[in-house]
Design a protein around this motif. Structure first.
Motif, short mmCIF file in Angstrom:
data_model
loop_
_atom_site.label_atom_id
_atom_site.label_comp_id
_atom_site.label_asym_id
_atom_site.label_seq_id
_atom_site.Cartn_x
_atom_site.Cartn_y
_atom_site.Cartn_z
N SER A 375 0.83 -1.21 0.00
CA SER A 375 0.00 0.00 0.00
C SER A 375 0.86 1.26 0.00
O SER A 375 0.51 2.27 -0.63
N GLN A 376 1.98 1.20 0.70
CA GLN A 376 2.89 2.35 0.75
C GLN A 376 3.52 2.60 -0.63
O GLN A 376 3.61 3.74 -1.08
N MET A 377 3.93 1.52 -1.29
CA MET A 377 4.48 1.63 -2.65
C MET A 377 3.42 2.16 -3.61
O MET A 377 3.71 2.97 -4.50
N SER A 378 2.20 1.69 -3.43
CA SER A 378 1.10 2.11 -4.30
C SER A 378 0.86 3.62 -4.16
O SER A 378 0.62 4.31 -5.15
N PHE A 379 0.95 4.13 -2.92
CA PHE A 379 0.76 5.57 -2.73
C PHE A 379 1.93 6.35 -3.34
O PHE A 379 1.73 7.32 -4.07
N VAL A 380 3.16 5.92 -3.03
CA VAL A 380 4.35 6.67 -3.50
C VAL A 380 4.43 6.68 -5.02
O VAL A 380 4.58 7.74 -5.65
#
Length: 448
Positions: A375-380
């Motif tokens: 999810s963090q990669m998806s946001f960044v």
């Protein structure tokens, strides 16, 4: 054109490849739950208007930059503004493509796993499935391998050839599933929700959601269309090609709603089920239907094909950069980049319960993204980097290269673009950068 780069052998090949890059899990996985959360048919109308008014003109800008320079995002910017910091925008695009591929490959791997789970008639528990470390690692490796094998074949022999096969398969599978879904008892309520607009549901949040979805669904902002545009010959009509790409991308999104909403309403499910809709709600739903395991298997084949047409283009962006700028041999460098994408994807694959550290990574505040690494990669990369890259690219095309120079490139080979030449210049300079800036502000919750 340099022979080692390759080019599209036909206009239809380019259109199918570029449409395939835009058509992905965003159209079939993300689009329906965004529609469900934002009131159905009224959202769809706003979304389609934004795709045509904002998405299409911006896409033309990227395609024009690619065709004008015959280079990848870094080389294209460097050709127009040599030695400037603007090349960093190209590097951002290359990194964004690689970053998205790393976590997108994980979700794409899940779709392959669910093909077998559905055909076996035992979809099981999704949370248990994605927390099994060996399984998710192998599925990620498999999907990256298939992607690399296609890109290894080159522009016309690999990407174009497979796009001509995969895109018709995608369309036929969707038609089969639409016929099945609308024939279910009680599906009429889903069709009404999806096709009969209630304009009282439109507010600022609906418009912002439509703006974000329209932009992200077209694969804009990482220089992908610059790369694909660089393989287009000067005699091709970019204006009509971009129109076809937007048409096919929107058509597949609309068709996915015709599968999902009739099926949801037929079984009394909530259209606002969110991101878990495809992997949790739908497998359960299929198992209650006649021939459910077969229909479910076909549905996940459809998702896998849609994901593959996108991962091909995501891998092509860094590969094109290394072939152009660093003079690497395509057939070797494809596998190196694919290996890097696999290694980058491992933390995302293990972040759904398989590993505590990656499952609770949490560098970004929870109000912006869930704490798991995926999810963090998806946001960044999938949200911020795409929007930020698109903002900078739109400023570069509109002001640094110059909207009139870009428009002159689009007009070359086009019979109709002259009629909207001046309108496009205004859009590229003012309306599009402002729209993307609003998307960026909304990402950080400034309008909540």
């Amino acid at each position: 054109m340099q022979s080692h780069r390759g080019e599209w052998s036909s206009k239809i090949g380019f259109i199918l490849a570029a449409s395939g890059s835009a058509i992905g899990l965003g159209n079939i996985w993300r689009y329906p739950y965004i529609v469900g959360k934002n009131g159905g048919a009224a959202f769809v109308i706003i979304y389609l208007l934004i795709v045509v008014i904002i998405g299409l003109p911006y896409m033309l800008g990227e395609l024009a930059l690619g065709r004008s320079s015959q280079k990848n995002p870094v080389g294209a910017i460097g050709a127009i503004k040599p030695g400037s910091w603007w090349k960093g925008v190209g590097y951002l695009g290359v990194l964004t493509g690689l970053g998205i591929l790393s976590f997108y490959g994980v979700i794409a791997g899940w779709t392959v796993g669910y093909v077998f789970k559905m055909f076996s008639g035992a979809p099981g528990n999704f949370a248990a499935f994605i927390s099994e470390p060996v399984q998710v690692t192998l599925l990620l490796a498999f999907f990256i391998f298939i992607t690399a094998a296609i890109v290894h074949g080159g522009v016309s022999g690999g990407i174009e050839r497979w796009s001509k096969i995969l895109m018709p398969i995608l369309f036929v599978l969707m038609v089969i599933l639409i016929i099945y879904a609308v024939s279910l008892p009680g599906s009429g309520a889903g069709l009404r929700f999806y096709l009969m607009p209630d304009f009282s549901k439109i507010d600022g949040n609906v418009i912002l959601a439509a703006l974000g979805q329209a932009f992200f669904s077209l694969s804009l902002g990482m220089g992908l269309m610059i790369t694909y545009g660089s393989y287009v010959t000067k005699s091709d009509d970019l204006f009509s090609s971009a129109g076809y790409i937007v048409f096919f991308d929107s058509l597949i999104a609309i068709m996915s709603g015709l599968i999902i909403f009739p099926a949801l309403f037929a079984s009394g499910q909530d259209p606002e089920a969110g991101a878990k809709l495809v992997f949790v709600v739908f497998p359960e739903l299929f198992m209650t239907m006649p021939f459910g395991s077969i229909i479910g298997g076909i549905f996940f084949i459809l998702l896998s094909v849609a994901a593959l047409t996108s991962t091909i283009s995501l891998l092509e962006v860094p590969v094109a950069f290394l072939v152009d700028e660093k003079k690497f041999h395509r057939k070797r460098i494809v596998w190196v980049v694919a290996g890097i994408a696999f290694l980058l994807g491992l933390p995302s694959a293990l972040s759904q319960g398989a590993n505590d550290f990656f499952s609770n990574f949490g560098l970004i505040p929870e109000r912006l993204a869930d704490p798991d690494f995926l999810s963090q990669m998806s946001f960044v990369f999938g949200d911020f980097s795409l929007a930020f890259g698109a903002l900078l690219l739109s400023i570069f095309i509109g002001w640094v290269w110059g909207a009139k120079a870009a428009a002159a490139e689009i007009a070359q080979g086009s019979r109709f673009f002259g009629k909207v030449f001046n309108i496009w210049v205004i859009m590229m300079r003012y309306v599009i950068p402002l729209s993307i800036f609003i998307i960026l502000l909304n990402l950080f919750g400034l309008f909540n």
